[in-house]
Design an enzyme around this catalytic site. Structure first.
Site, PDB file in Angstrom:
ATOM      1  N   LYS A   1      27.782 -46.324 -35.095  1.00 17.33           N
ATOM      2  CA  LYS A   1      26.950 -45.184 -34.722  1.00 17.33           C
ATOM      3  C   LYS A   1      25.747 -45.116 -35.652  1.00 17.33           C
ATOM      4  O   LYS A   1      25.834 -45.577 -36.799  1.00 17.33           O
ATOM      5  CB  LYS A   1      27.753 -43.888 -34.947  1.00 17.33           C
ATOM      6  N   GLY A   2      24.680 -44.514 -35.245  1.00 12.89           N
ATOM      7  CA  GLY A   2      23.546 -44.316 -36.135  1.00 12.89           C
ATOM      8  C   GLY A   2      23.965 -43.472 -37.328  1.00 12.89           C
ATOM      9  O   GLY A   2      24.455 -42.365 -37.160  1.00 12.89           O
TER      10      GLY A   2
ATOM     11  N   CYS B   1      15.324 -43.903 -32.374  1.00 16.50           N
ATOM     12  CA  CYS B   1      16.115 -42.858 -31.727  1.00 16.50           C
ATOM     13  C   CYS B   1      15.207 -41.795 -31.137  1.00 16.50           C
ATOM     14  O   CYS B   1      14.448 -41.132 -31.847  1.00 16.50           O
ATOM     15  CB  CYS B   1      17.088 -42.203 -32.694  1.00 16.50           C
TER      16      CYS B   1
ATOM     17  N   THR C   1      16.695 -46.915 -26.211  1.00 14.49           N
ATOM     18  CA  THR C   1      16.582 -46.255 -24.901  1.00 14.49           C
ATOM     19  C   THR C   1      15.142 -45.848 -24.570  1.00 14.49           C
ATOM     20  O   THR C   1      14.294 -45.743 -25.437  1.00 14.49           O
ATOM     21  CB  THR C   1      17.458 -44.986 -24.875  1.00 14.49           C
TER      22      THR C   1
ATOM     23  N   GLY D   1      19.512 -53.111 -23.383  1.00 14.88           N
ATOM     24  CA  GLY D   1      18.968 -52.214 -22.370  1.00 14.88           C
ATOM     25  C   GLY D   1      19.407 -52.610 -20.980  1.00 14.88           C
ATOM     26  O   GLY D   1      18.842 -53.516 -20.381  1.00 14.88           O
TER      27      GLY D   1
ATOM     28  N   GLY E   1      25.703 -51.509 -24.155  1.00 14.95           N
ATOM     29  CA  GLY E   1      25.940 -50.104 -24.446  1.00 14.95           C
ATOM     30  C   GLY E   1      26.564 -49.399 -23.258  1.00 14.95           C
ATOM     31  O   GLY E   1      27.771 -49.496 -23.016  1.00 14.95           O
TER      32      GLY E   1
HETATM   33  C1  LIG Z   1      25.432 -42.292 -25.836  1.00 11.62           C
HETATM   34  C2  LIG Z   1      24.515 -43.218 -26.539  1.00 11.62           C
HETATM   35  C3  LIG Z   1      24.350 -43.102 -27.919  1.00 11.62           C
HETATM   36  C4  LIG Z   1      23.499 -43.964 -28.586  1.00 11.62           C
HETATM   37  N1  LIG Z   1      23.371 -43.859 -29.936  1.00 11.62           N
HETATM   38  C5  LIG Z   1      22.597 -44.749 -30.615  1.00 11.62           C
HETATM   39  C6  LIG Z   1      22.510 -44.721 -32.026  1.00 11.62           C
HETATM   40  O1  LIG Z   1      23.145 -43.913 -32.686  1.00 11.62           O
HETATM   41  N2  LIG Z   1      21.715 -45.641 -32.649  1.00 11.62           N
HETATM   42  C7  LIG Z   1      21.009 -46.579 -31.938  1.00 11.62           C
HETATM   43  O2  LIG Z   1      20.316 -47.401 -32.526  1.00 11.62           O
HETATM   44  N3  LIG Z   1      21.096 -46.644 -30.597  1.00 11.62           N
HETATM   45  C8  LIG Z   1      21.871 -45.754 -29.920  1.00 11.62           C
HETATM   46  N4  LIG Z   1      21.950 -45.828 -28.551  1.00 11.62           N
HETATM   47  C9  LIG Z   1      21.209 -46.877 -27.845  1.00 11.62           C
HETATM   48  C10 LIG Z   1      22.113 -48.055 -27.515  1.00 11.62           C
HETATM   49  O3  LIG Z   1      22.571 -48.660 -28.666  1.00 11.62           O
HETATM   50  C11 LIG Z   1      21.381 -49.083 -26.639  1.00 11.62           C
HETATM   51  O4  LIG Z   1      20.369 -49.700 -27.403  1.00 11.62           O
HETATM   52  C12 LIG Z   1      20.770 -48.469 -25.408  1.00 11.62           C
HETATM   53  O5  LIG Z   1      21.678 -47.569 -24.842  1.00 11.62           O
HETATM   54  C13 LIG Z   1      20.361 -49.480 -24.347  1.00 11.62           C
HETATM   55  O6  LIG Z   1      21.403 -50.286 -23.959  1.00 11.62           O
HETATM   56  P1  LIG Z   1      22.380 -50.008 -22.700  1.00 11.62           P
HETATM   57  O7  LIG Z   1      21.523 -49.846 -21.483  1.00 11.62           O
HETATM   58  O8  LIG Z   1      23.251 -51.218 -22.676  1.00 11.62           O
HETATM   59  O9  LIG Z   1      23.117 -48.753 -23.022  1.00 11.62           O
HETATM   60  C14 LIG Z   1      22.802 -44.956 -27.875  1.00 11.62           C
HETATM   61  C15 LIG Z   1      22.981 -45.057 -26.494  1.00 11.62           C
HETATM   62  C16 LIG Z   1      23.810 -44.211 -25.812  1.00 11.62           C
HETATM   63  C17 LIG Z   1      23.968 -44.357 -24.324  1.00 11.62           C
END
Ligand SMILES: Cc1cc2nc3c(=O)[nH]c(=O)nc-3n(C[C@H](O)[C@H](O)[C@H](O)COP(=O)(O)O)c2cc1C
Ligand SMILES: Cc1cc2nc3c(=O)[nH]c(=O)nc-3n(C[C@H](O)[C@H](O)[C@H](O)COP(=O)(O)OP(=O)(O)OC[C@H]3O[C@@H](n4cnc5c(N)ncnc54)[C@H](O)[C@@H]3O)c2cc1C
Ligand SMILES: Cc1cc2nc3c(=O)[nH]c(=O)nc-3n(C[C@H](O)[C@H](O)[C@H](O)COP(=O)(O)OP(=O)(O)OC[C@H]3O[C@@H](n4cnc5c(N)ncnc54)[C@H](O)[C@@H]3O)c2cc1C
Ligand SMILES: Cc1cc2nc3c(=O)[nH]c(=O)nc-3n(C[C@H](O)[C@H](O)[C@H](O)COP(=O)(O)O)c2cc1C
Ligand code: FES
Ligand code: FES
Lengths: 269, 321, 321, 269
Positions: free
Chosen positions: B57-58, B143, B206, B256, B278
């Site tokens: 987690k971040g 973020c 995101t 992504g 993710g």
């Molecule tokens: C619920 C949620 C929480 C996330 N929390 C973080 C985070 O704490 N730190 C971070 O760098 N990215 C965070 N992300 C981004 C993901 O790591 C990822 O880069 C992003 O969701 C795109 O990938 P995906 O389409 O496979 O989800 C989060 C994404 C989601 C959906």
């Protein structure tokens, strides 16, 4: 080390029963029975599943649904159609294959021998409570809007016996007129609560659960199962948190069953 | 269950491992930050097959309770989130969470979200003390869900430079930089990270989106905007990876919208060395395993012996623009 | 079939018409540029119900044959396109196409895609000569699918200023400016358009994406990148509209991913005065009619008498950020 | 003024017949019969429809499929499963409701009285040609890969008569060994082409259509139906263009049937 008990598996829909009457038929509630031996075996009352509601990625997220009962290898769900996902789910013909993720979450506390279980259900909130009452005995207070919910009432009665079910409806067309809160404030209701060693489990609209937290005597153990939007279901995304006295807790891990007086009801959307 | 059990078994003949800026991982498929529990007792075991590493987690300096209100909202083929970095803080991570995660044998990448340069040293110091348990630090400059630091930093090459330089100064190990797709110029962003010493660049976090609640007649999220992820954004993140690969030789990690082995193959062909998964896990807990199976078969049918042989092979086409 | 027939019939009690920078349209639902034939004999009649106006294909000074290779590629809940402004040129438009379109009674908006400032006058002169047949010019600063002009211009406030100023100088009628979502700062972009005399701003064109062809092991599109549209991008374009509305008082036209009346209601609540529907037509030819029906019912149930009363009502919420 | 004849309507799937043999069953070709009176009445051989392949927006685009026949109010399609969309389409149970957009495109030229029609089909390219041969008479040269295509051969024979169908298969397991091009180069084939006033209509893999453009005597009228990716189907998006001597023309308006010698085959992907 990685001892997670959550599984995701395919399961065949073996039966679909519409419990809603008349025009409400399609809206549910529906009873879905699934052939899911492994998940059924592990599920406890208050736990829930995440369920796919179709192929492709739209709808994208799985839908949280309480385990409404387990009979052998068959696990049942009670579904009310509220949006697109549940609509699709309700349209699946028996024989269809779904993906189930579960069992998820912390179940209701198992009542102690001496405890008497009182389950308070609002509408389709009956789902986990039927499982609870079936497993541990206890009576059910079921509030519904109107007579179109007759099928759900029959279903409850058929599962736990008519003597155990008290029905209330907003318009008085089924059982007594009223809702669980108004009933508990009545003489009959107070009597029910005065019974020693009562333990309360509730599930239904947030407003009802919050009102119960206010209304119930603080001495009674009161647990409520909450609904929140979910991403993962296994405690990873923190999308499902509920504001509580102990901080923001995950409905999918620390919940969905929370100590009713621990929840900060006024902070809930 | 050990790292060896969970990776590489199912595809004899094709080597799955990748080398990523000084770190060798058993598979190019990582679990993205923010979607996986910090407590291994919650990990769905079936997901671990095919996983080369797990991003935490971040992490922030102090514990954070994250954002109020609705945090997750479904969109067509995607999901908006506004978690806001809820976490127990870097010290609890190092003392309690990391040891348990590391004990599983799966490489752990620490995703850190400093609120500014001054936080860099106190945030990274505890991780330095954790030694080899942290295989890399992933600097989150992206973020969209917090007011401080985060994305604002990652949008300009200057901001990226400042942040990466600060991190590089207090983290001697492998340093990954996670960019925001809101950076208007991916090429410049990735070069900025490279110039200041990033060992790998994650493309990307995101996408800034929003949703409206028609019943309440207000934005769904208390912070109005939220981060979009899921299959909907895949074409966008693939484009970002393409642009980044055009500009750098630093290893890239695509992120992504990945929801299939085909998506991963596309990312590798475009120039990514690894990927992060993710929201795809929200829909399919078997995703990492399916990805490595599919990738291995594609690699073999392409006449290659290693998954990493695919990297950049879609870039040879040159009639473009 | 006249304009009166196609709009406004089905929703007695709720007024559908909107005023958009000097133009009054019978409905806030426009057909976006690039998805509707220039020849009315091809128009599926059922689509016209609920349509307040039609944007022409992107017009260039000279005829263009558009891009080679694959032009359309499906993505999760979306579509990538790389058409590249295929059109018969502005003169054929004015002489042949426009008269036939205008004769249907439905307002026509001319979408123009100049390759640079010098093209502005020769491109707009034929439209000036067309008189009232063109209810507005939509200046396309956002096409991602051509090498010249287009998006490059629209990415910076300076570029937008230059282009809008040039257009304003040679087009006395209503001038709409269509922005690109690749502009890193929507607020600055929309202000730039407003400052230089735009009467309305369209937010926004397609999102830059890419796709990889795993069989051919190369990018799907000859130009590699392409424009993403469809429901996938709706959360992104809604966020852009929100940001734009924060920065301007000029009427906004939302575009990107609209596929339901709920999407349109969200756009209006966020501050858009009207919307454009593009790829949504690929899936549903009844979309405009369904939108006005749903909007009218929502308007009535909200206690309003006109659809335009909804505009901005989702912005009153102020606890944000 | 707006005289478009394209319509989009719901249509019920009244029958689904798998024509593929053995393991190939699910792959098709399948015959789908739809209750679509308005569109059926307007459709001409060579025209096509855009068809939804499920609910939700994923898959997003409709799939182009040739009208394979019209019998009263029932319109039939022949579908080969190639990707996710056609897979979903093939999985729909009779009774399901689809959306159909059409009829789209320019049909094959109606043969003149004196003309003798020769239809050259590669695999599922038979779809529009069966409709053509049924409507205007004429014979069909059908090339297929192997014996798993027997069901399609039977279907063709049952519709236009065995004397009118010449079957060729790549591996010789059905009809003669070869493909339409190799056959036409043979003595028998040359004889067929030498027949006066022959008009050729073809549909199938692009390679076959291009080879025919090379191989057929320039004096013979030759029309080919092409496949391209489509967005709108009604001439709006210009996503479907085919490079021709007259410029880039829309497969959904000026095509899908093109004069075979007008297409710039080498520029096609
Ligand atoms: C619920 C949620 C929480 C996330 N929390 C973080 C985070 O704490 N730190 C971070 O760098 N990215 C965070 N992300 C981004 C993901 O790591 C990822 O880069 C992003 O969701 C795109 O990938 P995906 O389409 O496979 O989800 C989060 C994404 C989601 C959906
Ligand atoms: C632990 C738990 C147990 C539940 N048990 C049951 C049950 O046994 N029977 C039953 O009928 N319903 C139950 N619900 C509610 C059920 O999950 C929602 O009604 C359902 O998700 C709505 O989906 P939709 O696609 O129909 O609605 P949409 O509004 O179209 O859904 C859009 C998104 O919002 C989410 N969402 C919408 N409403 C809710 C809600 N009330 N709670 C959680 N997420 C929501 C959906 O999951 C989806 O991600 C439960 C919810 C939770 C959290
Ligand atoms: C005018 C016309 C008539 C056709 N008639 C028939 C027919 O009668 N029977 C039949 O089985 N097939 C026919 N096809 C081909 C059919 O449209 C494709 O096989 C189908 O679209 C593939 O969709 P999918 O989801 O299974 O494949 P996917 O590859 O998953 O599709 C992804 C996207 O690409 C498009 N696409 C993929 N392959 C093709 C293709 N070959 N042609 C056009 N678009 C494609 C799809 O429509 C979709 O938008 C025809 C195509 C055209 C253009
Ligand atoms: C096939 C296609 C062609 C387009 N051509 C143009 C164009 O010529 N000029 C323009 O300004 N926008 C063009 N657009 C963008 C649309 O007008 C619209 O802004 C965009 O697609 C987002 O809306 P949507 O998601 O509703 O499609 C095109 C879009 C598509 C899909
Ligand atoms: S749903 Fe992801 S943590 Fe609860
Ligand atoms: S598919 Fe849109 S023009 Fe042919």
């Amino acid at each position: 080390m990685c001892s997670g008990t959550v599984e995701e598996r395919s399961a065949r829909l073996v039966a679909r029963t519409f419990l809603g009457g008349g025009a409400a038929r399609e809206r549910g509630p529906l009873l879905l029975e699934l052939d899911a031996p492994e998940i059924a075996a592990k599920s406890l009352p208050g736990q829930f599943l995440l369920v796919t509601c179709g192929e492709g990625s739209d709808p994208f997220l799985l839908r949280p649904l309480a385990v409404a009962g387990v009979r052998g290898e068959v696990l049942s769900l009670l579904v009310q159609v509220r949006g697109e996902g549940t609509r699709r789910l309700a349209a699946l013909a028996p024989g269809s294959v779904l993906r189930l993720r579960g069992p998820l979450g912390t179940p209701f506390t198992t009542p102690k021998e001496a405890e008497r279980l009182l389950c308070i259900a609002g509408g389709v909130g009956a789902a986990p409570l039927l499982f609870m009452a079936e497993r541990w005995g206890g009576s059910v207070l079921l509030g519904v809007p109107d007579a179109s919910w007759e099928g759900l009432v029959h279903h409850c009665v058929s599962r736990i016996g008519s003597s155990k079910v008290t029905v209330l409806s907003d318009d008085g067309s089924l059982g007594e007129k009223g809702n669980p809160c108004s009933f508990l404030a009545s003489e009959k209701g107070s009597a029910l609560l005065a019974f020693p060693n009562t333990r309360i489990c509730a599930c239904g609209p947030t407003g009802m659960l919050a009102a119960l937290a206010e209304a119930l005597p603080p001495s009674l153990p009161y647990e409520a199962s909450l609904e929140t939007r979910m991403g993962c279901g296994y405690g990873g995304c923190l999308g499902c948190v509920v504001p509580t006295e102990r901080g923001r807790l995950r409905a999918c891990v620390e919940g969905p069953v929370f100590a009713g007086r621990e929840v900060r009801w006024h902070e809930l959307g | 269950m050990s790292w060896d059990d969970v990776c590489g078994k199912s595809n004899p003949g094709v080597r799955l491992s990748v080398c990523l800026g000084g770190v060798t991982l058993a598979s190019p498929v990582l679990l993205a930050s923010g979607v996986w529990p910090m407590d291994p007792s919650l990990w769905p075991v079936q997901t671990l097959r095919g996983v080369g590493g797990i991003c935490s987690k971040g992490l922030t300096l102090e514990p954070r309770e994250g954002n109020s209100g609705i945090r997750i909202w479904e969109t067509p083929c995607g999901v908006l989130n506004s978690i806001g970095l809820q976490n127990r803080g870097v010290r609890v991570f190092v003392e309690e969470e990391l040891p348990r995660m590391a004990a599983t044998g799966i490489p752990v990448i620490a995703n850190v979200a400093p609120a500014g340069s001054v936080e860099m040293e106190p945030l990274l110091a505890p991780l330095r003390s954790a030694g080899a348990s942290v295989v890399a630090v992933e600097l989150n400059l992206s973020c969209p869900n917090v007011a401080d630091g985060g994305m604002a930093w990652g949008k300009t090459p200057e901001g990226i430079r400042e942040a990466v330089r600060a991190a590089r100064g207090c983290w001697p190990g492998p340093l990954w930089v996670k960019l925001t797709p809101q950076a208007p110029d991916m090429a410049a962003a990735v070069r900025a990270a490279e110039d200041c010493g990033a060992d790998a660049v994650v493309v990307a976090n995101t996408w800034l989106g929003a949703a409206m609640d028609l019943k309440r007649r207000r934005p769904v999220f208390d912070r109005i905007v939220a981060g979009l992820s899921g299959p909907a954004v895949f074409p966008l993140s693939l484009r970002c990876v393409w642009e980044a690969a055009e500009a750098t030789t630093v290893p890239l990690i695509g992120s992504g919208g990945i929801a299939s082995w085909e998506n991963v193959a596309a990312m590798l062909l475009a120039g990514a060395t690894a990927v992060q998964v993710g929201s795809g896990l929200f829909r399919d807990l078997d995703l990492p395993g399916k990805i490595v199976d599919g990738l291995a078969a594609y690699t073999a049918s392409s006449g290659f012996g290693e998954i990493s042989d695919l990297v950049g092979t879609g870039r040879k086409y040159s009639e473009y623009r």
